[in-house]
Scaffold this motif. Structure first.
Motif, PDB file in Angstrom:
ATOM      1  N   UNK A 104      14.690  29.440  28.367  1.00 62.30           N
ATOM      2  CA  UNK A 104      15.149  29.297  29.751  1.00 62.30           C
ATOM      3  C   UNK A 104      16.127  28.112  29.866  1.00 62.30           C
ATOM      4  N   UNK A 105      15.789  27.012  29.189  1.00 67.37           N
ATOM      5  CA  UNK A 105      16.676  25.845  29.252  1.00 67.37           C
ATOM      6  C   UNK A 105      18.056  26.170  28.687  1.00 67.37           C
ATOM      7  N   UNK A 106      18.053  26.942  27.591  1.00 68.35           N
ATOM      8  CA  UNK A 106      19.348  27.318  27.021  1.00 68.35           C
ATOM      9  C   UNK A 106      20.086  28.243  27.983  1.00 68.35           C
ATOM     10  N   UNK A 107      19.341  29.130  28.628  1.00 70.69           N
ATOM     11  CA  UNK A 107      19.981  30.073  29.550  1.00 70.69           C
ATOM     12  C   UNK A 107      20.614  29.343  30.729  1.00 70.69           C
ATOM     13  N   UNK A 108      19.950  28.308  31.232  1.00 71.64           N
ATOM     14  CA  UNK A 108      20.513  27.655  32.416  1.00 71.64           C
ATOM     15  C   UNK A 108      21.554  26.604  32.059  1.00 71.64           C
ATOM     16  N   UNK A 109      21.841  26.437  30.772  1.00 80.90           N
ATOM     17  CA  UNK A 109      23.000  25.612  30.457  1.00 80.90           C
ATOM     18  C   UNK A 109      22.732  24.364  29.638  1.00 80.90           C
ATOM     19  N   UNK A 123      23.591  35.974  27.186  1.00 80.82           N
ATOM     20  CA  UNK A 123      22.427  35.536  26.413  1.00 80.82           C
ATOM     21  C   UNK A 123      22.281  36.381  25.164  1.00 80.82           C
ATOM     22  N   UNK A 164      27.496  28.566  26.519  1.00 82.37           N
ATOM     23  CA  UNK A 164      26.489  27.806  27.268  1.00 82.37           C
ATOM     24  C   UNK A 164      27.157  27.095  28.441  1.00 82.37           C
ATOM     25  N   UNK A 178      28.067  29.609  31.115  1.00 79.09           N
ATOM     26  CA  UNK A 178      26.872  29.978  31.887  1.00 79.09           C
ATOM     27  C   UNK A 178      26.546  28.906  32.907  1.00 79.09           C
ATOM     28  N   UNK A 179      26.644  27.663  32.441  1.00 79.94           N
ATOM     29  CA  UNK A 179      26.295  26.547  33.312  1.00 79.94           C
ATOM     30  C   UNK A 179      27.126  26.569  34.598  1.00 79.94           C
ATOM     31  N   UNK A 203      20.753  32.233  36.685  1.00 79.76           N
ATOM     32  CA  UNK A 203      19.726  33.161  36.208  1.00 79.76           C
ATOM     33  C   UNK A 203      18.431  32.992  36.984  1.00 79.76           C
ATOM     34  N   UNK A 220      14.581  34.552  36.240  1.00 78.61           N
ATOM     35  CA  UNK A 220      13.781  35.435  35.396  1.00 78.61           C
ATOM     36  C   UNK A 220      12.491  35.794  36.103  1.00 78.61           C
ATOM     37  N   UNK A 229       8.493  31.742  34.097  1.00 78.63           N
ATOM     38  CA  UNK A 229       8.969  30.614  33.272  1.00 78.63           C
ATOM     39  C   UNK A 229      10.387  30.195  33.638  1.00 78.63           C
ATOM     40  N   UNK A 258      23.560  18.266  34.796  1.00 78.73           N
ATOM     41  CA  UNK A 258      24.249  18.726  33.589  1.00 78.73           C
ATOM     42  C   UNK A 258      25.736  18.887  33.856  1.00 78.73           C
TER      43      UNK A 258
END
Ligand SMILES: Nc1ncnc2c1ncn2[C@@H]1O[C@H](COP(=O)(O)OP(=O)(O)O)[C@@H](O)[C@H]1O
Ligand SMILES: [Mg+2]
Lengths: 405, 232
Positions: free
Chosen positions: A298-303, B58, B82, B85-86, B91, B93, B96, B114
């Protein structure tokens, strides 16, 4: 923010983190204890060698030790002794006349090293009087009184008051025989030397050797503070310009070797302990990474890029070592400081130690440079054990991880 | 006419191509325009998650390309992706979604951090977002202290935080009771309308499907139907 997340992450599973932290504390403490205990034991031996045998510094004529001949002397000893005695960094100084020779009893003979000493100065120098087990320490006032070791007395089958003959070569290369009476028998901690070293009055030996009263073969110096050793060595050069000046490490290279090998020993012991800890830490951190695959996905997905994930996991491991190590060091240091003062009495565990020349009281001690080694090794452990779990986390594929959601 | 924001061009995904190939998605063409509110429906295993993951970068398609707002993301390197995406994709889900050790406020603020948004601006935006999803009184709660519905609303707020062009939500209501599910959908619909954010969400919940304005149905990895509807 990563720092904060990493910090909070290690407290998610408090019990697990505390177990790892405790194991680090115990490991570091145990390492320090073992090292300080062994060093205490070594140090005890070294101190005994220095204080009852070698002294800190010995001065000889440059060829005396090679030739082993009493004609190679230090001149004007009295004047030099006065200069040393005047220096308040010096605890004690003694001069000696030394000659190799042969001791003969009615039954047998043995090679010996004859020391002509000033009895009173050896009281502070090598505390010879404390080791007298029978008879007295030069109290007859007779010039031919002699002190020999218990072992030698047994070998020669002589007792107190027995008469023995010393044979040796004087400075004119004539063979001299002189009769002595055993006034005392000593037993030191170094039994092998007891068989060789015999002590007589310096003045008498000087006369027999036909040396001048101001000539001697050895000057031994005890300093008050060992840190002053090098300055006093330099000072001695001024006092005895053409003498050979050696400190105890040079006099006894095997002691120096013990000290050197202890460095290696420090690396090995702390290395073994820390290696074991490394596996424990890596194991726990891997567990914690694997538990969080979905979260990491999830952390990778959100950036959060991989570098940041890597840093985050590194930090978590690092924090754990960072908490454990100082506490371990501190408790270790406290233990060493306290036990270094009170000592550990081994006599209840082993009566045999003393007969090997070990004192039954051990005063654990550890030099600062050993702590530096341990701290250095801990830092390496922290980094090494942090890298692998973080690297493992990097290998996660976010889509794989996410699919588990 | 509105601009194309998602262009999935002839996209296929085959898992385990060498051993037991699973053709999860096959030759899918999907165009989604800015501001749409689209449901991706289909039975379990029909390829919804796989398609969404590919659209969000992803997962990599075995064939075809995905173009988001003019950028062919299938061509981007991993770190560029990445970063993309940021800034462009939010996203949500099924679960989690949140960082368990951070509060609602911190979770939403994290993405902004970030992006290096200054603190004062960040705090303001986080509060606005949490207000929009109706959680202004839960800002200091950690995910564990929130209900499933509340957690999903924080996740929506988080997804919105970086002002993405699209939000991809994979079964966001699957773990929610029907009331929370309806509530979440209403919030998403409102954001779609007010902030012009494109939503693409997968679901197999009939009540959720009804809220969409366009419904794409996947069967066996292929688009079976693609219809516009009037939400109810
Ligand atoms: N990593 C994977 N390896 C092999 N098969 C997979 C993998 N992920 C998904 N699949 C398969 O791809 C198909 C589509 O899955 P998915 O996209 O998750 O469907 P949905 O989200 O509609 O339930 C399923 O048959 C599933 O078993
Ligand atoms: Mg799915």
């Amino acid at each position: 923010m990563l720092f904060q997340i990493a910090w909070r992450n290690i407290w998610r599973n408090k019990a697990r983190s505390l177990v790892v932290i405790s194991s680090i504390i115990i490991g570091v403490w145990a390492g320090i204890f073992i090292l300080s205990f062994s060093w205490g034991m070594y140090k005890n031996n070294i101190d005994e060698s220095v204080y009852i045998q070698l002294s800190h510094i010995q001065i000889h004529h440059p060829t005396f030790k090679e030739e082993n001949d009493s004609k190679y002397t230090i001149t004007n000893t009295d004047e030099k002794m006065k200069q040393f005695q005047a220096d308040n960094r010096i605890a004690s100084v003694s001069s000696r006349v030394i000659s190799p020779g042969m001791i003969t009893s009615p039954t047998t003979a043995s090679g010996v090293k004859i020391y002509g000493i000033n009895p009173s100065s050896e009281v502070t120098q090598i505390r010879l009087n404390e080791y007298v087990s029978q008879g007295a320490y030069f109290d007859s006032g007779k010039e031919n009184e002699m002190l020999i070791g218990e072992k030698l007395a047994k070998k020669l089958k002589v007792k107190l008051k027995s008469k023995v003959v010393l044979t040796f070569t004087n400075t004119k290369s004539e063979i001299i025989s002189a009769a002595f009476r055993i006034g005392g028998i000593y037993r030191s901690k170094n039994i092998s030397l007891d068989e060789v070293n015999v002590y007589v009055q310096q003045k008498h030996l000087q006369e027999l050797l036909e040396l001048k009263p101001s000539e001697s073969n050895e000057i031994a110096i005890l300093v008050k503070d060992e840190k002053e050793l090098d300055t006093i060595k330099n000072f001695s050069v001024g006092v005895v310009p053409n003498g050979k000046i050696e400190d105890w490490k040079e006099l006894s290279p095997e002691l120096e070797m013990i000290i050197e090998s202890f460095n290696l020993y420090t690396y090995i012991i702390s290395g073994i302990i820390l290696l074991a800890l490394t596996f424990g830490i890596i194991n726990t951190m891997l567990m914690s990474v694997l538990e969080r695959i979905r979260e990491l996905g999830m952390l990778m997905a959100i950036g959060l890029n991989k570098r940041k994930i890597f840093i985050m996991i590194m930090l978590e491991t690092f924090y754990i070592t960072l908490i454990g190590t100082p506490i371990g060091l501190l408790t270790g240091w406290l233990t060493v400081t306290i036990l270094g003062r009170t000592g550990i009495n081994l006599s209840m565990f082993s009566e045999g130690l003393a007969s090997y020349g070990f004192s039954s009281m051990i005063y654990p001690a550890l030099d600062h440079d050993k702590y530096v080694i341990i701290v250095g090794m801990c830092i390496i452990t922290g980094i090494l054990s942090a890298i692998y779990p973080a690297y493992k986390a990097l290998q996660l594929n976010p889509s794989e991880a996410i699919r588990k959601i | 006419m509105a601009q194309t924001i998602i262009d999935a061009h002839n996209v296929s995904k085959t898992f385990n191509p060498k051993t037991v190939p699973v053709h999860a998605v096959q030759n899918v063409h999907v165009h989604i325009e800015e501001g749409e509110f689209v449901a991706l429906v289909g039975p379990s295993g029909s390829g919804k998650s796989t398609l969404l993951n590919m659209m969000g970068g992803l997962d990599e398609p075995t064939a075809g390309s995905v173009i988001i707002d003019g950028v062919e993301i299938t061509e981007l390197s991993e770190n560029k992706l990445i970063d993309f995406r940021l800034h462009n994709i939010g996203f949500v889900f099924q679960s989690f979604n949140l960082i368990p050790v951070l509060t609602a406020k911190e979770n939403v603020g994290f993405v902004l951090q970030l992006q290096h948004m200054p603190k004062a601006e960040r705090e303001k935006r986080v509060l606005t977002l949490l207000e929009e999803v109706g959680l202004e009184d839960k800002i200091n709660s950690k995910p564990g202290e929130l209900s499933g519905g509340q957690q999903q609303r924080v996740a929506v707020a988080r997804a919105l935080a970086s002002k993405p062009k699209i939000i991809l939500a994979d079964e966001p209501t699957a773990n929610l009771d029907s009331k929370s599910a309806a509530n979440l959908l209403d919030i998403m619909a409102k954001l779609n309308k007010e902030e012009k954010i494109t939503f693409l969400f997968s679901t197999h919940d009939q009540r959720v499907i009804k809220k969409a304005r366009r419904v794409i149905t996947l069967v066996d990895g292929k688009v079976a139907s693609d219809v516009q509807q009037i939400p109810s």
